[in-house]
Design a protein around this motif. Sequence first.
Motif, PDB file in Angstrom:
ATOM      1  N   SER A  44       0.856  -1.195   0.000  1.00  0.00           N
ATOM      2  CA  SER A  44       0.000   0.000   0.000  1.00  0.00           C
ATOM      3  C   SER A  44       0.884   1.236   0.000  1.00  0.00           C
ATOM      4  O   SER A  44       2.092   1.147   0.170  1.00  0.00           O
ATOM      5  CB  SER A  44      -0.853   0.053   1.264  1.00  0.00           C
ATOM      6  OG  SER A  44      -1.660  -1.062   1.384  1.00  0.00           O
ATOM      7  N   THR A  50      -2.600   8.087   1.053  1.00  0.00           N
ATOM      8  CA  THR A  50      -3.836   8.122   0.263  1.00  0.00           C
ATOM      9  C   THR A  50      -4.782   9.203   0.785  1.00  0.00           C
ATOM     10  O   THR A  50      -5.369   9.960  -0.002  1.00  0.00           O
ATOM     11  CB  THR A  50      -4.516   6.742   0.270  1.00  0.00           C
ATOM     12  OG1 THR A  50      -3.534   5.761  -0.065  1.00  0.00           O
ATOM     13  CG2 THR A  50      -5.650   6.673  -0.734  1.00  0.00           C
ATOM     14  N   GLU A  77       0.954   4.253  -4.236  1.00  0.00           N
ATOM     15  CA  GLU A  77       1.481   2.890  -4.235  1.00  0.00           C
ATOM     16  C   GLU A  77       2.725   2.773  -5.137  1.00  0.00           C
ATOM     17  O   GLU A  77       3.577   1.924  -4.918  1.00  0.00           O
ATOM     18  CB  GLU A  77       0.396   1.911  -4.702  1.00  0.00           C
ATOM     19  CG  GLU A  77      -0.501   1.365  -3.593  1.00  0.00           C
ATOM     20  CD  GLU A  77      -1.436   2.371  -2.939  1.00  0.00           C
ATOM     21  OE1 GLU A  77      -1.603   3.471  -3.487  1.00  0.00           O
ATOM     22  OE2 GLU A  77      -2.017   2.050  -1.885  1.00  0.00           O
ATOM     23  N   PHE A 139      -4.080  -1.789  -4.921  1.00  0.00           N
ATOM     24  CA  PHE A 139      -5.151  -0.791  -4.982  1.00  0.00           C
ATOM     25  C   PHE A 139      -5.434  -0.262  -6.392  1.00  0.00           C
ATOM     26  O   PHE A 139      -6.249   0.606  -6.576  1.00  0.00           O
ATOM     27  CB  PHE A 139      -4.760   0.328  -4.000  1.00  0.00           C
ATOM     28  CG  PHE A 139      -5.609   1.549  -3.891  1.00  0.00           C
ATOM     29  CD1 PHE A 139      -6.966   1.463  -3.581  1.00  0.00           C
ATOM     30  CD2 PHE A 139      -5.054   2.822  -4.038  1.00  0.00           C
ATOM     31  CE1 PHE A 139      -7.730   2.611  -3.422  1.00  0.00           C
ATOM     32  CE2 PHE A 139      -5.811   3.973  -3.879  1.00  0.00           C
ATOM     33  CZ  PHE A 139      -7.153   3.869  -3.571  1.00  0.00           C
ATOM     34  N   ARG A 153     -11.207   1.945  -1.138  1.00  0.00           N
ATOM     35  CA  ARG A 153     -10.309   2.041   0.016  1.00  0.00           C
ATOM     36  C   ARG A 153     -10.005   0.649   0.573  1.00  0.00           C
ATOM     37  O   ARG A 153     -10.869  -0.218   0.605  1.00  0.00           O
ATOM     38  CB  ARG A 153     -10.906   2.937   1.104  1.00  0.00           C
ATOM     39  CG  ARG A 153     -11.115   4.383   0.693  1.00  0.00           C
ATOM     40  CD  ARG A 153      -9.872   5.050   0.096  1.00  0.00           C
ATOM     41  NE  ARG A 153      -8.695   5.037   0.945  1.00  0.00           N
ATOM     42  CZ  ARG A 153      -8.367   6.008   1.791  1.00  0.00           C
ATOM     43  NH1 ARG A 153      -9.124   7.082   1.895  1.00  0.00           N
ATOM     44  NH2 ARG A 153      -7.263   5.926   2.507  1.00  0.00           N
ATOM     45  N   GLY A 154      -8.759   0.482   0.974  1.00  0.00           N
ATOM     46  CA  GLY A 154      -8.325  -0.835   1.452  1.00  0.00           C
ATOM     47  C   GLY A 154      -8.089  -1.818   0.314  1.00  0.00           C
ATOM     48  O   GLY A 154      -7.909  -3.017   0.538  1.00  0.00           O
ATOM     49  N   GLY A 155      -8.065  -1.289  -0.908  1.00  0.00           N
ATOM     50  CA  GLY A 155      -8.041  -2.159  -2.093  1.00  0.00           C
ATOM     51  C   GLY A 155      -6.770  -2.957  -2.310  1.00  0.00           C
ATOM     52  O   GLY A 155      -6.744  -3.880  -3.136  1.00  0.00           O
ATOM     53  N   SER A 156      -5.695  -2.643  -1.561  1.00  0.00           N
ATOM     54  CA  SER A 156      -4.482  -3.456  -1.714  1.00  0.00           C
ATOM     55  C   SER A 156      -4.726  -4.889  -1.251  1.00  0.00           C
ATOM     56  O   SER A 156      -4.100  -5.824  -1.753  1.00  0.00           O
ATOM     57  CB  SER A 156      -3.327  -2.856  -0.915  1.00  0.00           C
ATOM     58  OG  SER A 156      -3.049  -1.572  -1.394  1.00  0.00           O
TER      59      SER A 156
HETATM   60  N1  ASP Z   1      -3.720   3.026  -0.061  1.00  0.00           N
HETATM   61  C1  ASP Z   1      -5.086   2.595  -0.256  1.00  0.00           C
HETATM   62  C2  ASP Z   1      -5.984   3.093   0.860  1.00  0.00           C
HETATM   63  O1  ASP Z   1      -5.503   3.748   1.772  1.00  0.00           O
HETATM   64  C3  ASP Z   1      -5.201   1.108  -0.436  1.00  0.00           C
HETATM   65  C4  ASP Z   1      -4.841   0.291   0.778  1.00  0.00           C
HETATM   66  O2  ASP Z   1      -4.198   0.774   1.701  1.00  0.00           O
HETATM   67  O3  ASP Z   1      -5.183  -0.884   0.802  1.00  0.00           O
HETATM   68  O4  ASP Z   1      -7.158   2.848   0.842  1.00  0.00           O
END
Ligand code: ASP
Length: 412
Positions: A44, A50, A77, A139, A153-156
Amino acid sequence: MNKRLLVVQKFGGSSVANPERIKRVAQRVVETERAGHHVVVVVSALGDTTDDLLTLAGQISQTPAERELDMLMATGEQVSVALLAMAIHELGEDAVSFTGAQVGILTDNRHGKARIVNINTRRIVRELDKGRIVIVAGFQGQNLNQDITTLGRGGSDLTAVALAVALKADVCDIFTDVEGVYTCDPRIVPNARKLNRLSYDEMLEMASLGAQVVQARSIFVAKRFGIPVHVRSSFTPREGTMITQAAKAMEDIVVSGVSLRKDEAKVTIRDVPDKPGMAAEIFRELADKDVNVDMIIQNVSREGATDVSFTVGKSDLPATLRVARHAAHRIGAGDVTTDEQVAKLSIVGIGMRSHSGVAARMFEAMAKERVNIEMISTSEIKISCIVRRQHAERAARALHRAFDLGKKRKGA
Ligand code: ASP
Ligand code: ADP
Ligand code: MG
């Protein structure tokens, strides 16, 4: 490829927040590789990058073009993969970094919440065969127009699971800043307990209901393809939480965890004509705009009209309001109002399927705390309530106590 194990390792933003941490991640990756495995690493963006990029965009425009926003967000990323590759080189190993597009992650056109359509693994396999560690930017992907997209969000986490599926990996490790999945967010409930095992269904609910520790969509994909996901700490070698199909021992446990979502908003459409087809009109229009509606309640009708309330994620609120106002006008309903001071509090557990009285216990615990419940929704394995946001954390701690989640139990 030869018969070495193929390991996918994902490191979240806090695990690569500064140069020291990046060097530690490099060390960990290299150890895995030196143990004789093929390693694909997903990273990430550094720390809060982000969020910072989003803030930056907001200083230029309140309504940035989605394509440009993705172009911006995806840069975070790209920084981490390059730095991690350099750190691995410093340790004397061969590593190569890639963007999502470079490793053939093809998505649909939904900027900001794109879905992965296909991954062409040729490039990754070629690099692994050369004996290299492959580092992929989480992501992100690209659509058929070769525009960069992001996966939500959280896509990694999703990038990691999807790569594990496409590459038929043996292991998918999600390294983060806690030791695994806990009975509740340890930042809210200090005596929350780490769960050693959890079913896909429970994790899916917990993540959708606010446990940001893994992205819900990544668990959906893991479940569909039967990929075990190991959530663990990037700072210690200890085992974390294994997420798989239901394990037998868990069935005695009624409630596995408490989740809290504070990024919800409640929308109310007043004086909706009380006749067939009205709800269909409103929610069809919202669905067509890709708005994910969560809880819905319709009040008792009075004088041929009724109020309809529902909740949506806060980021969908501007779009929701536009659509809801349009729909309300068209069907002859009244004002559309919003309430952003709400939170959704949920309990999750596959044991609920076979136990009764769980809802009563939940509501009693909240009553004792004098927390008012504004909306309720249930499914087979969860019960959710909308409450005032200022009371939500206190109520979460009360539920954690009421279901004895802080104590050590067998089989969890
Ligand atoms: N950097 C992105 C986010 O903060 C993806 C991730 O962290 O998974 O949502
Ligand atoms: P990463 O940067 O590694 O992706 P995230 O910040 O996305 O990490 O997720 C880890 C955080 O999730 C933890 O620091 C914790 O505060 C939070 N969290 C929320 N609910 C839970 C839970 N049930 N178990 C563990 N962590 C949780
Ligand atoms: Mg995360």
